[in-house]
Design a protein around this motif. Structure first.
Motif, mmCIF file in Angstrom:
data_model
loop_
_atom_site.group_PDB
_atom_site.id
_atom_site.type_symbol
_atom_site.label_atom_id
_atom_site.label_comp_id
_atom_site.label_asym_id
_atom_site.label_seq_id
_atom_site.Cartn_x
_atom_site.Cartn_y
_atom_site.Cartn_z
ATOM 1 N N ALA A 1 0.821 -1.210 0.000
ATOM 2 C CA ALA A 1 0.000 0.000 0.000
ATOM 3 C C ALA A 1 0.857 1.263 0.000
ATOM 4 N N ASP A 2 1.967 1.266 0.751
ATOM 5 C CA ASP A 2 2.811 2.463 0.795
ATOM 6 C C ASP A 2 3.462 2.737 -0.566
ATOM 7 N N GLU A 3 3.729 1.686 -1.331
ATOM 8 C CA GLU A 3 4.287 1.865 -2.666
ATOM 9 C C GLU A 3 3.252 2.465 -3.620
ATOM 10 N N VAL A 4 2.012 2.045 -3.476
ATOM 11 C CA VAL A 4 0.948 2.613 -4.292
ATOM 12 C C VAL A 4 0.754 4.082 -3.932
ATOM 13 N N MET A 5 0.843 4.416 -2.642
ATOM 14 C CA MET A 5 0.728 5.820 -2.224
ATOM 15 C C MET A 5 1.874 6.647 -2.823
ATOM 16 N N GLN A 6 3.093 6.076 -2.850
ATOM 17 C CA GLN A 6 4.231 6.763 -3.473
ATOM 18 C C GLN A 6 3.956 7.001 -4.953
ATOM 19 N N HIS B 1 3.621 10.592 -6.794
ATOM 20 C CA HIS B 1 4.439 10.977 -7.945
ATOM 21 C C HIS B 1 3.555 11.408 -9.115
ATOM 22 N N LEU B 2 2.536 10.631 -9.388
ATOM 23 C CA LEU B 2 1.638 10.924 -10.501
ATOM 24 C C LEU B 2 0.913 12.257 -10.285
ATOM 25 N N SER B 3 0.394 12.480 -9.094
ATOM 26 C CA SER B 3 -0.331 13.731 -8.831
ATOM 27 C C SER B 3 0.612 14.933 -8.807
ATOM 28 N N ARG B 4 1.846 14.726 -8.379
ATOM 29 C CA ARG B 4 2.844 15.805 -8.402
ATOM 30 C C ARG B 4 3.175 16.187 -9.841
ATOM 31 N N VAL C 1 -2.082 17.382 -3.623
ATOM 32 C CA VAL C 1 -2.680 16.068 -3.430
ATOM 33 C C VAL C 1 -1.720 15.103 -2.725
ATOM 34 N N PRO C 2 -0.395 15.109 -3.032
ATOM 35 C CA PRO C 2 0.485 14.206 -2.287
ATOM 36 C C PRO C 2 0.413 14.414 -0.771
ATOM 37 N N GLN C 3 0.286 15.646 -0.342
ATOM 38 C CA GLN C 3 0.179 15.932 1.093
ATOM 39 C C GLN C 3 -1.096 15.329 1.662
ATOM 40 N N ILE C 4 -2.188 15.463 0.929
ATOM 41 C CA ILE C 4 -3.466 14.902 1.380
ATOM 42 C C ILE C 4 -3.383 13.375 1.453
#
Length: 141
Positions: free
Chosen positions: A5-10, A14-17, A73-76
């Motif tokens: 899950a943490d890899e998917v969040m990363q 990245h994608l949203s950034r 979005v990454p912060q959220i």
């Protein structure tokens, strides 16, 4: 390779950034509570006219409060509780399951090199933000 899950969040970060995504989460519950509280206090202080004045003032203040501030979005995503991250992970896993990769850097490179997968993942992310968090999304210009 199993994906965590943490890899998917990363990956989502990245994608949203890269897309310059920002979101404003609206706090309608707080606004309604404030409007009701000010109407109540107005009623205690000024009787029936106080209810009207307090309700109007609280309504305006509540409306102002519900217009959220845009944040990256990454912060959220990183502030989401684990159960919410799991919901997003479960939806992304359907898309990512077919990819062959060895680490999160390679997975990110695969996704960033494939516009179709990017669009699918962005769809999952936007759907989650708008439906689950009731957020308004904007993109960098």
């Amino acid at each position: 390779m199993p994906i965590r899950a943490d890899e998917v969040m990363q990956l989502f970060c990245h994608l949203s950034r890269e897309k310059g995504m920002q979101a404003a989460v609206k706090h309608s519950g707080r606004g309604a509570l404030l409007a009701g509280a000010t109407a109540f206090i107005g009623g205690l202080v000024g009787g029936p006219p106080g209810i009207a004045v307090g309700g109007a003032f609280g309504g305006l203040l509540g409306a102002w409060m519900t217009t959220g501030q845009f944040r990256p979005v990454p912060q959220i995503l990183l502030e989401l509780p684990p159960d919410e991250q799991q919901k997003l992970y479960d939806e992304a896993l359907v898309i990512l399951r077919s990819l062959d990769w060895t680490d999160v850097a390679q997975l990110t490179a695969l996704v960033m090199g494939n516009a179709a997968i990017q669009q699918k993942l962005l769809g999952v992310l936007v759907n989650y933000l708008t439906k689950e968090l009731r957020a308004e999304i904007q993109y960098a210009e």
